[in-house]
Every structure is written in C-alpha cells, then in structure tokens.
Scaffold this active site. Structure first.
Site, PDB file in Angstrom:
ATOM      1  N   CYS A  26       0.936  -1.120   0.205  1.00 20.10           N
ATOM      2  CA  CYS A  26       0.116   0.008   0.002  1.00 20.10           C
ATOM      3  C   CYS A  26       1.010   1.419  -0.037  1.00 20.10           C
ATOM      4  CB  CYS A  26      -0.931   0.131   0.939  1.00 20.10           C
ATOM      5  SG  CYS A  26      -2.417  -1.205   1.077  1.00 20.10           S
ATOM      6  N   ASP A  27       2.242   1.177  -0.058  1.00 18.57           N
ATOM      7  CA  ASP A  27       2.930   2.525   0.042  1.00 18.57           C
ATOM      8  C   ASP A  27       4.213   2.177  -0.802  1.00 18.57           C
ATOM      9  OD1 ASP A  27       3.511   5.087   0.585  1.00 18.57           O
ATOM     10  OD2 ASP A  27       4.021   4.778   2.542  1.00 18.57           O
TER      11      ASP A  27
END
Length: 198
Positions: A26-27
């Site tokens: 997610c990042d």
C-alpha cells in the site's frame, strides 16, 4: 541486463511474493525502496521497507486509512471505500519505473486536486524531452501497468515476461542528473536512485 532491469525484476519478484501471501504493501514509492550494494556492484539487492501501511487481505475485508503519497497511489485507493489489492502495488511500481526512466513523475501536478484528477483519469504521457531515449517496450510496459482496468493490469509475474525486461540494455547508461529535482523535492538521502550511479 542493466541495473534498472535487475532492480525492477527484484521488485516484481518481491511483489509476487507478497501477492502469494495475501499482503498488499500500500505504499510502494522510491522512499521505501532500499538497495543494498555489496563489493560487487553488479549484484545490488533491492529491499522494500516500511510495511506500516501494509494490509493482510486474506479475508478480503480491508481497511485502508493512511496518509498517502498521491503520485504513487493507485486510483482504486482514492475511492470510498478503497479497493485494496495487490494490483495497487503494481500500479505504484509502474509509477516508480516511469520516474526511474525519466526523472519526472507521471501524475504530479501543482495541486492535490490536479494530481488526484490525473491519477483517477489515468492521465499521463511520455514527453519527448524526457523519453526520447526510452524504448517503446519500456513505454508499453508502463502503459500495461498504469491502467485503470484492474483485471487487465499486469501482475508482477506478467511484468517479468515483458519484452523490456528481456531486452539487452547492458550498454544503456542512465544519467542520474535527471533525478536531482525529484530527490530535492522529496528530501531523500537514502534511496533507490543511489544504486543507479554505475
């Protein structure tokens, strides 16, 4: 194989490992990609760090509430509720590859609203001033990753079979000066760009 191909291959293999274990980072962004360089600089080792935003989505019920870096965020994460899946990580990797090839961001604009609109509309291009030296196979790979249609977005394994990965780029040199503005804007001190100096 050129160092950039080596690093991207390692990134795809790592994302595939996460996918097989139902984990979404997610990042994915340059700040979270560290490269360990041994005495033999031809064998760099890429590592993904900062799993603070990671989501274990085995039960398919996901929560996603973090401060995001828009220029690397997949469009499905900008909707409510966000659609968290490994496809979001591959999108982010595509944005990273775009920057590693050109030194500029595919979606970043002067405001949050403009950047968000570019991401949501898949609004990017390959300006001649930054991509004149980049092969069509690299552009095709980026386009196959940065697509709004999640089912047709390349998976990590599919990306590994792209013609760009297989292309002989051993004589291609990346001019690291193109990253100067990006590095300054993000205040980076340790990052993936350092490994591209050879």
């Amino acid at each position: 194989m050129a160092i950039l191909q080596v690093l991207f291959t390692q990134l795809m293999n790592t994302l595939n490992f996460l996918k097989e274990n139902s984990i979404t980072h997610c990042d994915i962004k340059p700040e979270n990609l560290m490269v360990e360089i041994s005495e033999n600089e031809n064998n760099p080792l890429l590592k993904i760090v900062d799993f603070g935003s990671a989501d274990c989505n085995k039960d398919k019920h996901c929560s996603y509430s973090v401060t995001i870096d828009l220029e690397f965020t997949a469009p499905e994460l900008l909707h409510f509720p966000p659609q968290v899946s490994n496809a979001a990580d591959i999108w982010s990797a595509g944005a990273v590859l775009y920057i590693l090839l050109s030194g500029v961001s595919p979606f970043l604009d002067e405001s949050v609203e403009e950047t968000t609109a570019h991401v949501l509309n898949q609004d990017f291009s390959f300006p001649e001033e930054y991509f004149s030296h980049i092969t069509e196979s690299a552009k095709e790979l980026i386009c196959s990753i940065l697509t709004l249609d999640i089912p047709t977005r390349l998976t990590p394994l599919e990306s590994l079979h792209s013609s760009w990965i297989k292309q002989d780029m051993s004589n291609v040199t990346i001019q690291t000066a193109i990253f100067k503005h990006f590095i300054q804007r993000h205040g980076l001190t340790q990052h993936i760009f350092l490994s591209l100096n050879n």
